[in-house]
Write a protein that holds these residues in place. Structure first.
Motif, short mmCIF file in Angstrom:
data_model
loop_
_atom_site.label_atom_id
_atom_site.label_comp_id
_atom_site.label_asym_id
_atom_site.label_seq_id
_atom_site.Cartn_x
_atom_site.Cartn_y
_atom_site.Cartn_z
N ALA A 33 0.83 -1.20 0.00
CA ALA A 33 0.00 0.00 0.00
C ALA A 33 0.87 1.26 0.00
O ALA A 33 2.04 1.22 0.37
CB ALA A 33 -0.90 0.00 1.24
N PRO A 34 0.27 2.40 -0.40
CA PRO A 34 1.02 3.66 -0.38
C PRO A 34 1.53 4.04 1.02
O PRO A 34 2.49 4.79 1.14
CB PRO A 34 0.00 4.69 -0.88
N SER A 35 0.91 3.51 2.06
CA SER A 35 1.39 3.79 3.41
C SER A 35 2.71 3.06 3.69
O SER A 35 3.45 3.44 4.59
CB SER A 35 0.34 3.36 4.44
N VAL A 36 3.01 2.04 2.91
CA VAL A 36 4.26 1.29 3.07
C VAL A 36 5.34 1.85 2.16
O VAL A 36 6.48 2.07 2.58
CB VAL A 36 4.02 -0.21 2.76
N ILE A 37 4.98 2.07 0.89
CA ILE A 37 5.93 2.62 -0.09
C ILE A 37 5.29 3.83 -0.77
O ILE A 37 4.24 3.72 -1.40
CB ILE A 37 6.33 1.58 -1.15
N ASP A 38 5.96 4.96 -0.64
CA ASP A 38 5.51 6.18 -1.29
C ASP A 38 6.08 6.23 -2.70
O ASP A 38 7.22 5.83 -2.93
CB ASP A 38 6.01 7.41 -0.49
#
Length: 197
Positions: free
Chosen positions: A25-30
Motif C-alpha cells: 500500500a502507499p502507506s508502506v511505499i511512497d
C-alpha cells in the motif's frame, strides 16, 4: 501495443496500482514521479518485497528510470547483526531440500547477502535465492553462484540426444545361368523383344 502514459500524475497512479496489486500500500511505499523518473520511498519487511516493488515499478509503461529508497525493517524490532543473519542464512539453506548441503558459501555486509558456490542445476540456484531473500534482516541478495559446466553440458547433451534408428535394407539379386534363353527377353530375342537372327 501499450501506450506510454503521458504525464507524471498518471504514471504515479499506475505505479501505485501495480504496487497495491502485490500487497504494498502507499502507506508502506511512497511513489513520487518527476519527468518519468519514479522514486520509491518507504520500508518493507524483507528483500523479497523490496525486489517485488522494484520489478513491478519497472514493468509499468512510461517508467524511464527508477530510484529505490526502500529500507528493509520489521516494525517493533531492532536490526539484526551480520553474524545473526549469516547464521539464519546457513540454517535456511541447510533446511532447503533443493540446495545441496555445503554447496553455497555466504558473505554478509550490512545485511546484504552474497551467495557464492557451484551448483549442478538452475533450480538449485533459484531455490537458494528464494530461501535467502525472504529472511528477516536481509537487505538484499547478490547471487554469484555458478552452474557446474560438466553438469550443464551433461544436461544439454541428454536433452539433445535423440535415439537414432538406422534401417538397413538388404537387396538380394539372383542370377540364373541359362543356355540360349535370356530370362528377361525370352528365347533368342534381343533387348527390344525382336526375334534375333
Amino acid at each position: 501495443m501499450k501506450h506510454a502514459l503521458s504525464n507524471d500524475d498518471a504514471l504515479q497512479q499506475a505505479v501505485v496500482a501495480a504496487l497495491r496489486a502485490i500487497g504494498l500500500a502507499p502507506s508502506v511505499i511512497d511513489v513520487a514521479v518527476r519527468g518519468a523518473i519514479v522514486t520509491l520511498r518507504g520500508h518493507v519487511e524483507n528483500a523479497a518485497q523490496k525486489h517485488a516493488a522494484q520489478s513491478e515499478a519497472l514493468q509499468v509503461d512510461g517508467v524511464l528510470a527508477l530510484v529505490v529508497a526502500v529500507e528493509i525493517r520489521n516494525a517493533g524490532s531492532r536490526r539484526m547483526r551480520d553474524d545473526q543473519i549469516a547464521a539464519e542464512v546457513l540454517t535456511r539453506l541447510a533446511w532447503d531440500g533443493g540446495v545441496p548441503p555445503g554447496a553455497i558459501q555466504v558473505q554478509i555486509e550490512q545485511g546484504w547477502v552474497t551467495l557464492l558456490g557451484e551448483l549442478e542445476r538452475g533450480e538449485q540456484k533459484a531455490a537458494a535465492l528464494e530461501s535467502v531473500s525472504r529472511l528477516f534482516g536481509v537487505a538484499g541478495v547478490t547471487d554469484l553462484t555458478t552452474i557446474r559446466v560438466e553438469a550443464a553440458e551433461r544436461a544439454a547433451t541428454t536433452a539433445a540426444t535423440v535415439p537414432t534408428v538406422t534401417t538397413v535394407t538388404t537387396v538380394t539379386t539372383a542370377t540364373t545361368a541359362t543356355t540360349g534363353t535370356d530370362m528377361a527377353t525370352g528365347p533368342n530375342r534381343d533387348a527390344a523383344g525382336e526375334q534375333a537372327p
